[in-house]
Design an enzyme around this catalytic site. Structure first.
Site, mmCIF file in Angstrom:
data_model
loop_
_atom_site.group_PDB
_atom_site.id
_atom_site.type_symbol
_atom_site.label_atom_id
_atom_site.label_comp_id
_atom_site.label_asym_id
_atom_site.label_seq_id
_atom_site.Cartn_x
_atom_site.Cartn_y
_atom_site.Cartn_z
ATOM 1 N N TYR A 209 0.838 -1.197 0.000
ATOM 2 C CA TYR A 209 0.000 0.000 0.000
ATOM 3 C C TYR A 209 0.876 1.251 0.000
ATOM 4 O O TYR A 209 0.660 2.178 -0.796
ATOM 5 C CB TYR A 209 -0.924 -0.009 1.221
ATOM 6 C CG TYR A 209 -1.880 1.169 1.258
ATOM 7 C CD1 TYR A 209 -3.150 1.072 0.709
ATOM 8 C CD2 TYR A 209 -1.497 2.378 1.836
ATOM 9 C CE1 TYR A 209 -4.032 2.152 0.722
ATOM 10 C CE2 TYR A 209 -2.364 3.466 1.850
ATOM 11 C CZ TYR A 209 -3.630 3.342 1.304
ATOM 12 O OH TYR A 209 -4.467 4.424 1.317
ATOM 13 N N ASP A 210 1.860 1.285 0.899
ATOM 14 C CA ASP A 210 2.738 2.456 0.994
ATOM 15 C C ASP A 210 3.528 2.668 -0.294
ATOM 16 O O ASP A 210 3.743 3.808 -0.727
ATOM 17 C CB ASP A 210 3.710 2.298 2.172
ATOM 18 C CG ASP A 210 2.998 2.359 3.518
ATOM 19 O OD1 ASP A 210 1.867 2.863 3.560
ATOM 20 O OD2 ASP A 210 3.571 1.891 4.515
ATOM 21 N N LYS B 141 -26.915 3.993 18.723
ATOM 22 C CA LYS B 141 -26.736 5.447 18.581
ATOM 23 C C LYS B 141 -25.264 5.775 18.861
ATOM 24 O O LYS B 141 -24.832 5.826 20.007
ATOM 25 C CB LYS B 141 -27.648 6.192 19.548
ATOM 26 C CG LYS B 141 -27.620 7.712 19.366
ATOM 27 C CD LYS B 141 -28.610 8.383 20.313
ATOM 28 C CE LYS B 141 -28.625 9.889 20.089
ATOM 29 N NZ LYS B 141 -27.313 10.499 20.381
ATOM 30 N N GLU C 228 -22.166 9.534 11.311
ATOM 31 C CA GLU C 228 -21.617 9.936 12.608
ATOM 32 C C GLU C 228 -20.125 9.643 12.617
ATOM 33 O O GLU C 228 -19.699 8.486 12.477
ATOM 34 C CB GLU C 228 -22.307 9.163 13.739
ATOM 35 C CG GLU C 228 -22.112 9.741 15.106
ATOM 36 C CD GLU C 228 -23.063 10.898 15.400
ATOM 37 O OE1 GLU C 228 -22.974 11.469 16.503
ATOM 38 O OE2 GLU C 228 -23.896 11.241 14.527
ATOM 39 N N LYS D 67 -31.889 6.728 25.485
ATOM 40 C CA LYS D 67 -30.574 7.015 26.070
ATOM 41 C C LYS D 67 -30.317 6.082 27.250
ATOM 42 O O LYS D 67 -31.129 5.992 28.174
ATOM 43 C CB LYS D 67 -30.495 8.471 26.527
ATOM 44 C CG LYS D 67 -30.755 9.486 25.416
ATOM 45 C CD LYS D 67 -29.727 9.402 24.305
ATOM 46 C CE LYS D 67 -28.387 9.957 24.723
ATOM 47 N NZ LYS D 67 -28.352 11.426 24.844
ATOM 48 N N CYS E 166 9.827 16.725 42.505
ATOM 49 C CA CYS E 166 9.547 15.584 41.626
ATOM 50 C C CYS E 166 9.754 14.272 42.372
ATOM 51 O O CYS E 166 10.812 14.059 42.978
ATOM 52 C CB CYS E 166 10.469 15.652 40.411
ATOM 53 S SG CYS E 166 10.333 14.218 39.324
#
Length: 658
Positions: free
Chosen positions: A34-35, A111, A167, A306, A400
């Site tokens: 593909y590359d 959803k 979506e 929901k 620290c």
């Protein structure tokens, strides 16, 4: 083969490979093949610009950054749905439909919790994509949508005009990796995949969107010229035949069937690769939808059930502090194991000190916890009535926990950050920056080599690179490999780099490559820079008060002083070698846009600055010239709008050579 034929062939092969991989989950090409084909297509398009198509697979990696999003009026409004929060309310919706429609059937779909968009095609070509906005007016995000590999850019046997709604979402696995990277960099975490998807789709730079690996599920046919359908399910099947990635659906007739399918989707939601926040129930008959119509807000033929968020109580057993690769201290609550949203949760993010203080979270507290966006466990609040005696407010450490260096609060946020340049937690990132192209530019010192050197104990500071021996490097390669000698030579050569590179390589906050050049030319030596106080630093062009304070604090840190001492002993150059003798561009501001042929953006910037000019990243009325290379985009358009003079690369070279 004729270039035009080869471009068409490669485009067809790569688009088919994208469809098989991202939609059907059935790859037909290896990553290498593909590359290789994609690189060949890029070469052909570069050699023959007239053959370049906006819908080419090469555009999946993103084009030039935009200055803003144009507004788009939707040809068909993108309506929202009425939410229901119980099966009783869902049954009431079904009964209302049953009173008007004889023997109705319904589709039940998950959803997806993402960002709704409309995709428009003309004669099979993807021409525009827009966000939902207010349902009537959205934003043109076409260039970002082109980077989503599951969106077809060409359709075979398509109608003259087609608009579909889908979506856009970020797969959970991608989201988790993105947050891991942001945690390492000390950047704020995305709360959930929906926020991440929305933020990614609205990036002005499509290259950023491309890296976010967004996906889409198409769930509605908005417009299809020349074709008619009787049911919603027929439209979904048709869209699937056009190679769209379509939402799964189930056809139900009775109320008990609908309720059972809604529960089934809920039970299987954590097995999906994407987030959902409910189930959508729609009347399948399209004529019936027209008959029912819509209210002022919602269609009467659909409802969105929901799912309630799952919230449980647990106790905070401890608070641990992690140090990311950028030095940001991130607190984490260790909680008693609790089953939540399909997995066992044992810890929750606490974000920062402000979050802990606001919610008053203490070790031993009983807390209510949920998964934000069904992914990241978060503490909602504390059940104060169950707080044990003796629980004290929690404060992050002032030093620290890894290296003991002081921590400081970001001036632009709530993060606390370790200031140690030799902190082990930050070491791999510190060295990666130190050896990067714009810094000390040590070729051959990749991430894997750096990790091996750190794990072996040979490198505990960037300065250690200049003390490496051939024996230490040879152990990282096979016998007889020339790479160790080449790397050792590259490290030795970097000692002669200009001071500007070293200043940038030190990783002082607020000091980039450009500021490094300005400081080097202003002070001449690193010793002069170290001796300069804040007041002197703020007198330097483009060095403000915050940057001056950051520089002074960095040089005052004992770890920084140790690093400087060892670099000096190693023979690293501390002197500026840049001399400005020609200031012909003094007072002029340039903006670079498009692909330059004769030098990189960085090289062009350095050349302009060496002639006394300034380079900016955005076009404004103060811009003197815009230098436009190949495929110049929004910056060129803005320059033309503002009447800013535009130079070609050849004209810029001529001005430099005059």
């Amino acid at each position: 083969m004729d270039p035009k034929e080869e471009v068409l062939l490669l485009t067809r092969e790569l688009n088919d490979a994208n469809y098989r991989y991202y939609v059907l989950d059935d790859p037909i090409l290896s990553d290498y093949d593909y590359d290789h084909k994609l690189r060949r297509l890029e070469e052909l398009e570069a050699a023959h610009p007239e053959l370049k198509d906006p819908n080419s697979p090469t555009q999946r990696v993103g084009g030039e950054a935009l200055s803003q999003f144009e507004k788009v009026e939707h040809a068909v409004p993108l309506e929202s749905l009425q939410d229901v929060f119980s099966l009783e309310e869902l049954e009431e919706f079904r009964q209302r439909v049953d009173q008007s429609i004889a023997e109705p059937e319904y589709t039940v779909e998950p959803k997806v919790d993402g960002l709704s968009v409309a995709l428009e095609y003309v004669d099979g070509q993807f021409i525009r994509g827009a966000t939902r906005g207010d349902g009537r007016i959205g934003e043109d995000v076409t260039e970002n949508l082109r980077t989503i590999r599951s969106i077809p850019t060409r359709l075979e046997n398509a109608p003259h005009r087609l608009i579909v709604r889908g979506e856009v979402f970020m797969p959970r696995q991608v989201f988790e990796k993105l947050n891991e990277v942001r945690l390492d960099r000390g950047e704020p975490l995305f709360a959930n995949p929906r926020n991440a998807a929305a933020g990614s789709l609205r990036q002005l730079d499509p290259k950023i969107a491309a890296k976010r690996q967004l996906d889409i599920l198409v769930f509605n046919l908005q417009l299809c010229e020349g074709r008619s359908f009787e049911t919603h399910s027929q439209t979904l099947d048709y869209l699937r035949s056009l190679t769209f990635k379509v939402i799964p659906y189930t056809i139900c007739k009775r109320g008990d069937e609908i309720a059972a399918q809604v529960r089934a989707i809920d039970e299987g939601r954590y097995d999906l690769s994407y987030d959902i926040d409910g189930a959508v129930v729609k009347l399948n008959d399209l004529a019936g939808r027209t008959q029912l119509g819509s209210t002022a807000k919602f269609p009467r033929w659909a409802a969105a059930y929901k799912y309630p968020p799952e919230i449980k109580e647990t106790t905070v057993e401890n608070i641990l502090v992690q140090v990311g690769r950028t030095g940001v201290l991130t607190p984490k609550a260790v909680v008693a194991p609790v089953r939540l949203a399909g997995t066992t949760v044992t810890n929750a993010t606490l974000h920062n000190q402000d979050f802990i203080t606001e919610k008053d979270i203490r070790i031993g507290d009983t807390v209510r916890i949920r998964k934000a966006g069904e992914i990241i466990p978060e503490i909602l609040d504390v059940v104060v009535s169950k707080r044990p005696e003796g629980a004290v407010p929690y404060l992050l450490p002032r030093t620290c926990p890894v290296c003991g260096a002081p921590v400081e609060r970001d001036e632009d946020g709530a993060a606390l950050r370790c200031t140690g340049v030799e902190c082990p937690a930050q070491l791999s990132r510190t060295i990666a920056h130190f050896v990067s192209r714009d810094a000390m530019d040590i070729e051959g010192l990749g991430a894997s080599i750096v990790e091996q050197l750190i794990q072996s104990g040979a490198v505990t500071s960037p300065a250690d690179l200049y003390y490496l021996t051939l024996d230490q490097l040879s152990s990282l390669w096979k016998n007889g490999d020339k790479a160790p000698k080449k790397l050792l030579a590259a490290i030795a050569a970097s000692k002669e780099n200009d001071l500007s590179r070293l200043i940038y390589a030190l990783g002082i906050r607020q000091v980039g490559a450009k500021a490094g050049r300005i400081l080097a030319m202003e002070f001449g030596t690193l010793d002069n820079l170290m001796a300069a106080g804040e007041e002197r630093l703020t007198q330097v062009r483009d060095i403000g008060g915050i940057t001056a304070q950051s520089i002074c604090q960095w040089f005052a840190n004992p770890q920084s002083q140790h690093l400087i001492r060892r670099l000096r002993e190693a023979g690293v150059n501390f002197t500026c070698q840049i001399q400005i003798t020609d200031r012909r561009f003094a007072g002029q501001t340039f903006v670079l846009t498009g692909a330059l042929e004769h030098f990189t953006r960085e090289e062009a910037t350095q050349r302009i600055e060496l002639l006394g000019g300034k380079v900016s990243g955005s076009v404004s009325k103060k811009t003197s010239f815009v230098v436009a290379g190949e495929n110049a985009g929004s910056k060129l358009r803005k320059a033309n709008e503002l009447g800013i003079p535009v130079l070609t690369e050849e004209e810029l070279l001529a001005r430099m050579a005059d």
